[in-house]
Design a protein around this motif. Structure first.
Motif, short mmCIF file in Angstrom:
data_model
loop_
_atom_site.label_atom_id
_atom_site.label_comp_id
_atom_site.label_asym_id
_atom_site.label_seq_id
_atom_site.Cartn_x
_atom_site.Cartn_y
_atom_site.Cartn_z
N SER A 22 8.62 4.53 4.31
CA SER A 22 7.79 4.65 3.07
C SER A 22 8.29 4.07 1.75
CB SER A 22 7.72 6.12 2.82
OG SER A 22 7.08 6.86 3.89
N ASP A 53 5.15 4.00 -9.15
CA ASP A 53 5.77 3.53 -7.91
C ASP A 53 7.34 3.48 -7.90
OD1 ASP A 53 5.31 1.63 -5.54
OD2 ASP A 53 6.51 0.39 -6.85
N PHE A 66 6.26 1.46 -0.49
CA PHE A 66 6.06 1.32 -2.20
C PHE A 66 6.68 0.11 -2.69
CE2 PHE A 66 4.83 6.00 -1.34
CZ PHE A 66 3.76 5.97 -2.49
N MET A 126 -0.37 8.63 -6.75
CA MET A 126 -0.40 7.11 -6.85
C MET A 126 -2.09 6.56 -6.33
SD MET A 126 0.70 4.26 -7.57
CE MET A 126 2.01 3.12 -7.26
N LYS A 127 -2.23 7.37 -5.24
CA LYS A 127 -3.77 7.05 -4.87
C LYS A 127 -4.63 7.45 -5.86
CE LYS A 127 -6.90 8.31 -1.00
NZ LYS A 127 -6.93 9.05 0.29
N THR A 158 2.53 10.45 -3.59
CA THR A 158 1.70 9.57 -2.95
C THR A 158 0.26 9.55 -3.47
OG1 THR A 158 3.29 9.11 -1.02
CG2 THR A 158 1.09 8.13 -0.72
N THR A 210 8.60 7.11 -7.24
CA THR A 210 8.27 7.30 -5.71
C THR A 210 9.38 6.53 -4.79
OG1 THR A 210 6.04 7.79 -6.28
CG2 THR A 210 6.49 7.69 -3.86
N ILE A 241 3.91 -1.94 -2.64
CA ILE A 241 2.97 -1.61 -3.70
C ILE A 241 3.52 -2.42 -4.95
CG2 ILE A 241 1.93 0.22 -5.08
CD1 ILE A 241 1.86 1.67 -2.39
N CYS A 245 -2.92 -2.31 -2.65
CA CYS A 245 -2.03 -1.30 -2.64
C CYS A 245 -2.53 -0.08 -1.85
CB CYS A 245 -1.67 -0.73 -3.91
SG CYS A 245 -0.84 -2.19 -4.96
N THR A 246 -3.85 -0.16 -1.87
CA THR A 246 -4.54 1.09 -0.91
C THR A 246 -4.20 1.29 0.45
OG1 THR A 246 -6.70 0.73 -2.53
CG2 THR A 246 -6.60 2.12 -0.33
N ILE A 278 -0.73 2.85 0.54
CA ILE A 278 -0.72 4.09 0.51
C ILE A 278 -1.21 4.87 1.56
CG2 ILE A 278 -2.07 6.15 -0.77
CD1 ILE A 278 -1.85 4.06 -3.36
#
Length: 184
Positions: free
Chosen positions: A107, A82, A111, A168-169, A165, A85, A114, A139-140, A143
């Motif tokens: 974005s 995270d 993040f 991260m997913k 991303t 990113t 997140i 957090c989904t 994302i």
């Protein structure tokens, strides 16, 4: 006399090392059980990815309990990615045209959210693993927002942010499962 004291010292060190090394060598075997259990959780769709990721991450291999493994996954893998990113989105935004710059900054904000959720999940693990699970799962939504915002762009920077991303997913279910494993 000097020879015998050196000999005694080396023999003592050799014996001490045997006691210290034996428990350390058994740690990965115990830790792999925690990793196997985590990767068998129902929330893990990609079990080979889970096993490969965690067994190749040294800190995970030496986790001595499910809570330690969860802390390592959340702080070491998820928070670390995270932060990478976020840095990318912020630094790259300065080099973008105004419309894309705004998307990158938005974005970055997603993040950051997140990161806050993961930090909260990490703090809650020992006292409320169910809350930690919820925070990791939340957090989904962030994302998805990034993917919807940047996904249509075709420039190199946007594609890189999308790849980060997507990574991260893919990592997020490991954190969710780790928190679920602590919750029991």
């Amino acid at each position: 006399m000097a020879y015998s004291s050196r000999c005694f010292f080396f023999v003592s060190v050799a014996l001490l090392l045997q006691f210290l090394i034996a428990p350390a060598s058994s740690l990965p075997l115990k830790s792999t059980q925690y990793i196997d259990d985590l990767c068998k959780m129902p929330s893990i769709d990609d079990k080979p990815f889970c096993l490969q990721t965690l067994t190749s991450y040294q800190r995970a291999m030496y986790a001595g309990s499910s809570i330690t493994l969860a802390e390592v996954v959340i702080s070491g893998l998820l928070v670390s990615h995270d932060q990478k990113t976020m840095r990318f989105a912020l630094v790259t935004s300065a080099k973008q045209p105004p419309s894309i710059k705004t998307q990158f900054l938005t974005s970055w904000s997603y993040f950051r959210t997140i990161g806050f959720s993961l930090a909260k999940a990490y703090d809650e693990l020992p006292v409320s693993p169910r809350s930690a699970t919820y925070d990791a799962m939340s957090c989904t939504n962030q994302i998805t927002k990034v993917l919807n915002l940047i996904g249509k762009n075709q420039d190199v920077a946007s594609k890189t942010l999308i790849e980060m991303t997507m990574r991260m997913k893919k990592l997020l279910p490991l954190g969710v499962a780790a928190a679920q494993a602590v919750a029991g």
